[in-house]
Design an enzyme around this catalytic site. Structure first.
Site, PDB file in Angstrom:
ATOM      1  N   LYS A  18     -50.993  25.366  29.350  1.00 17.35           N
ATOM      2  CA  LYS A  18     -49.791  25.781  28.598  1.00 17.35           C
ATOM      3  C   LYS A  18     -50.186  26.566  27.340  1.00 17.35           C
ATOM      4  CE  LYS A  18     -46.107  24.308  30.817  1.00 17.35           C
ATOM      5  NZ  LYS A  18     -44.999  25.179  31.218  1.00 17.35           N
ATOM      6  N   SER A  43     -45.783  20.012  36.159  1.00 17.13           N
ATOM      7  CA  SER A  43     -45.493  19.539  34.796  1.00 17.13           C
ATOM      8  C   SER A  43     -45.944  18.110  34.522  1.00 17.13           C
ATOM      9  CB  SER A  43     -43.990  19.673  34.526  1.00 17.13           C
ATOM     10  OG  SER A  43     -43.273  18.710  35.275  1.00 17.13           O
ATOM     11  N   GLU A 103     -47.367  19.083  24.362  1.00 17.77           N
ATOM     12  CA  GLU A 103     -48.663  18.646  24.875  1.00 17.77           C
ATOM     13  C   GLU A 103     -49.774  19.592  24.382  1.00 17.77           C
ATOM     14  OE1 GLU A 103     -49.129  15.806  26.569  1.00 17.77           O
ATOM     15  OE2 GLU A 103     -51.179  16.108  27.283  1.00 17.77           O
ATOM     16  N   LEU A 138     -39.831  28.570  33.763  1.00 14.26           N
ATOM     17  CA  LEU A 138     -39.883  27.109  33.676  1.00 14.26           C
ATOM     18  C   LEU A 138     -40.795  26.506  34.741  1.00 14.26           C
ATOM     19  CD1 LEU A 138     -36.099  26.289  33.117  1.00 14.26           C
ATOM     20  CD2 LEU A 138     -37.780  27.138  31.502  1.00 14.26           C
ATOM     21  N   ALA A 139     -41.340  27.320  35.629  1.00 14.53           N
ATOM     22  CA  ALA A 139     -42.136  26.767  36.733  1.00 14.53           C
ATOM     23  C   ALA A 139     -43.493  26.297  36.234  1.00 14.53           C
ATOM     24  CB  ALA A 139     -42.325  27.826  37.820  1.00 14.53           C
ATOM     25  N   ASP A 169     -43.241  32.006  44.604  1.00 14.04           N
ATOM     26  CA  ASP A 169     -44.190  31.087  43.996  1.00 14.04           C
ATOM     27  C   ASP A 169     -44.924  31.864  42.909  1.00 14.04           C
ATOM     28  OD1 ASP A 169     -45.836  28.338  45.213  1.00 14.04           O
ATOM     29  OD2 ASP A 169     -46.816  29.582  43.698  1.00 14.04           O
ATOM     30  N   LEU A 170     -45.258  31.194  41.829  1.00 13.64           N
ATOM     31  CA  LEU A 170     -45.959  31.893  40.742  1.00 13.64           C
ATOM     32  C   LEU A 170     -47.375  32.309  41.140  1.00 13.64           C
ATOM     33  CD1 LEU A 170     -45.043  30.217  37.328  1.00 13.64           C
ATOM     34  CD2 LEU A 170     -43.984  32.146  38.472  1.00 13.64           C
ATOM     35  N   ASP A 218     -35.153  20.913  34.182  1.00 10.71           N
ATOM     36  CA  ASP A 218     -34.611  21.880  33.223  1.00 10.71           C
ATOM     37  C   ASP A 218     -33.959  23.057  33.929  1.00 10.71           C
ATOM     38  OD1 ASP A 218     -35.813  20.215  31.435  1.00 10.71           O
ATOM     39  OD2 ASP A 218     -37.106  21.719  30.519  1.00 10.71           O
ATOM     40  N   SER A 262     -45.070  23.597  25.474  1.00  8.48           N
ATOM     41  CA  SER A 262     -44.976  22.136  25.440  1.00  8.48           C
ATOM     42  C   SER A 262     -45.672  21.552  24.221  1.00  8.48           C
ATOM     43  CB  SER A 262     -45.633  21.582  26.705  1.00  8.48           C
ATOM     44  OG  SER A 262     -45.873  20.203  26.577  1.00  8.48           O
ATOM     45  N   THR A 270     -35.517  24.545  40.630  1.00  6.81           N
ATOM     46  CA  THR A 270     -35.278  23.268  41.326  1.00  6.81           C
ATOM     47  C   THR A 270     -35.686  22.064  40.483  1.00  6.81           C
ATOM     48  OG1 THR A 270     -37.450  23.460  42.372  1.00  6.81           O
ATOM     49  CG2 THR A 270     -35.569  24.277  43.633  1.00  6.81           C
ATOM     50  N   TYR A 279     -53.338  20.285  31.715  1.00  2.00           N
ATOM     51  CA  TYR A 279     -51.980  20.821  31.606  1.00  2.00           C
ATOM     52  C   TYR A 279     -51.767  21.449  30.223  1.00  2.00           C
ATOM     53  CZ  TYR A 279     -46.909  20.666  30.748  1.00  2.00           C
ATOM     54  OH  TYR A 279     -45.622  20.979  30.397  1.00  2.00           O
TER      55      TYR A 279
END
Ligand code: NAP
Ligand code: F7E
Length: 340
Positions: free
Chosen positions: A157, A89, A132, A85-86, A63-64, A13, A130, A10, A153
């Protein structure tokens, strides 16, 4: 027919990737969270009656945070490719909710990797890494740059990045980390600085607002166009050997330059409409992210075509159109938002 499972379908990406895979003839399964308000606006144009025999796009509630559910879905779908991709973010929010950031972006990835391994599905796995994660490391950043995250975050990641590598090396999973620099589009979430600015430009031009409040204008980013980046994700999973790769434009700009270009495109003087708000300054800032994607070009033939000025044009024009057309949040027809 290949089958793919996309978590975060949703999101920005996820929606572009679902479109791409459907266009390539895949059967596409998306994991979507149950929410009290509808969260499928970005994929509404792809949804079809699941009873139709020709339907190739299916949504699954999940849900993860629920490993059992992920394992059950892996058994049920038996995908050839899994794209994880979840995540929560938004970097700014990760300072306010660090546990939550780690739960989705970090532990969530491990739950999915474990479900892939235990299911024995033998599928390929893409992890949405990412830039980041590079944090304090100076640019240009490439696959050889050490990870030095500066946000909850980024740290989450980085954990997912190393777990993906660990599962590849320990269990022989065909698992890759895509290390993607900022990529934007008319479907970008409204809190991210590019979309926040292009929406503000549209509203100010229409006389609905006078100002937009921003934080650090000196940060440097490498902004690309999201539909091109999901093509890169897909290419990474088609390679014979799993390899972690950077996707970036290599072009840098400050937030100030993005702001100036966006206002200028609408014939407005940004200095009359932008105000500073300390609330948008993060406890630690990642000063400069500019990627070197030469390995992705060499290995995958991937090269971004949409550059900074074109990206600004696409996003400003889409937000001006979205405001004119029924006040919609974004225009999701490819020919309208500049893709295709
Ligand atoms: P996005 O628009 O924020 O989408 C994130 C997706 O993850 C949404 O579908 C969201 O669902 C879902 N999600 C969040 N927490 C979840 C959970 N616990 N369980 C299941 N689903 C969950 O992000 P994006 O820009 O498309 O980015 C896709 C991925 O790439 C993310 O992992 C992001 O961190 C990473 N990434 C993005 C960029 C970029 O510049 N865009 C760069 C590098 C990496 P809801 O719709 O219900 O909120
Ligand atoms: O901030 C500065 C802010 O939130 C960009 C995510 O997709 O890319 C994204 O993370 C810069 C930062 O993106 C505001 O301090 C100033 O320096 O749009 P952003 P991000 O933090 O770079 C990476 C690669 C991801 O992986 C993430 O998921 O802009 N900034 N004023 C502001 N940022 C926001 N959001 N809002 C402001 O008012």
């Amino acid at each position: 027919m290949k089958r793919a499972l996309i978590t975060g379908v949703t999101g920005q990406d996820g929606s572009y990737l679902a479109e791409l895979l459907l266009a390539k003839g895949y059967e596409v399964h998306g994991l979507a969270r149950r929410t009290s308000t509808v969260n499928t606006a970005r994929i509404a144009h792809l949804l079809a009656d699941p009873h139709e025999p020709t339907t190739r796009f299916f949504l699954h509630r999940g849900d993860l945070s629920d490993g059992g559910r992920l394992l059950a879905l892996l058994h049920e779908i038996r995908p050839d490719e899994v794209y994880n991709l979840a995540a929560e973010s938004y970097v700014g929010a990760s300072f306010e909710e660090p546990e939550h950031a780690g739960e989705a972006a970090g532990i969530g990835a491990v739950r999915l990797l474990e479900a892939v391994r235990r299911s024995g599905a033998g599928c390929r796995y893409y992890q949405a890494g990412s830039s980041e994660m590079y944090g304090a490391e100076p640019p240009p950043q490439s696959e050889c740059t050490p990870l030095r995250p500066r946000s909850p975050y980024g740290a989450a990641k980085a954990y997912a990045h190393w777990l993906t590598t660990t599962y590849r090396e320990s269990y022989g999973l065909h698992a890759v980390n895509g290390i993607l620099f900022n990529h934007e589009s008319p479907r970008r979430g409204e809190v991210f600085v590019t979309r926040k600015v292009t929406r503000a430009v549209a509203r100010i031009q229409a006389g609905l607002d006078d100002f937009v409040y921003l934080g650090n204008l000196d940060a440097v980013r490498d902004w690309g166009y999201a539909p091109e980046y999901v093509e890169g994700m897909w290419r990474m999973l088609q390679a014979d050997e799993p390899e972690d790769l950077v996707l970036a434009t290599g072009e840098s700009a400050t937030v100030r330059e993005f702001v100036a270009a966006a206002f200028d495109h609408a014939g407005l003087d940004w200095e009359k409409h932008v105000r500073f708000d300390q609330r948008y300054v993060r406890p630690a800032e990642v000063e400069s992210l500019v990627g070197d994607a030469s390995r992705a070009e060499e290995r995958l033939g991937w090269k971004p075509r949409v550059r900074f000025a074109e990206l600004v044009r696409i996003m400003v024009e889409a937000d001006i159109r979205a405001l004119r057309h029924e006040g919609r949040h974004w225009i999701d027809h490819p020919e309208v938002d500049g893709w295709g």
